[in-house]
Design a protein around this motif. Sequence first.
Motif, short mmCIF file in Angstrom:
data_model
loop_
_atom_site.label_atom_id
_atom_site.label_comp_id
_atom_site.label_asym_id
_atom_site.label_seq_id
_atom_site.Cartn_x
_atom_site.Cartn_y
_atom_site.Cartn_z
N ILE A 25 0.83 -1.12 0.02
CA ILE A 25 0.03 0.15 0.09
C ILE A 25 0.74 1.20 0.24
CG2 ILE A 25 -1.61 1.25 1.51
CD1 ILE A 25 -2.86 -1.52 2.23
N ASP A 26 1.87 1.20 0.85
CA ASP A 26 2.82 2.52 0.89
C ASP A 26 3.56 2.64 -0.37
OD1 ASP A 26 3.85 4.59 2.42
OD2 ASP A 26 5.87 3.49 2.37
N GLU B 151 2.46 1.78 -3.53
CA GLU B 151 1.40 2.20 -4.43
C GLU B 151 1.12 3.54 -4.10
OE1 GLU B 151 -0.09 0.63 -7.20
OE2 GLU B 151 1.53 -0.76 -6.79
N ARG B 152 1.00 3.93 -3.00
CA ARG B 152 0.64 5.40 -2.67
C ARG B 152 1.94 6.23 -2.96
NH1 ARG B 152 2.59 8.76 0.96
NH2 ARG B 152 4.07 6.89 2.14
N ARG B 153 2.95 5.97 -2.96
CA ARG B 153 4.29 6.73 -3.30
C ARG B 153 4.19 6.69 -5.07
NH1 ARG B 153 8.41 3.56 -0.60
NH2 ARG B 153 7.65 3.46 1.44
N ALA C 52 1.77 6.65 -6.87
CA ALA C 52 0.60 7.38 -7.28
C ALA C 52 1.07 8.86 -7.10
CB ALA C 52 -0.63 7.15 -6.32
N LEU C 53 1.57 9.20 -5.87
CA LEU C 53 2.17 10.68 -5.81
C LEU C 53 3.17 11.06 -6.89
CD1 LEU C 53 2.63 10.71 -2.10
CD2 LEU C 53 0.94 12.02 -3.48
#
Length: 84
Positions: A20-21, A23-25, A27-28
């Motif tokens: 999740i982390d 993927e979040r990075r 996406a950012l």
Amino acid sequence: ELRAELPGNDERFDQLAEFIDSERRAALDRESGAIRRALFEAISSRFVANLNEQYRAALPYDPDVTAAREVLSDQGRYRTLLRR
């Protein structure tokens, strides 16, 4: 906490948290240009709106604007300046 409710699943929980982390990075990173543009537009629109109001309020007191109005209201002077 979820981890306390799922004994023995610490490794899978950690893997999911890492996924999740990452993927979040990602996406950012993918959207960083759009985020920067949106922030710039939001901040500058507030500044420009305020700045435009300040300019509008100052126009009647601006000596250059006053001089330009005087020239525009005097056709003879206006034509003389155009011939130069």
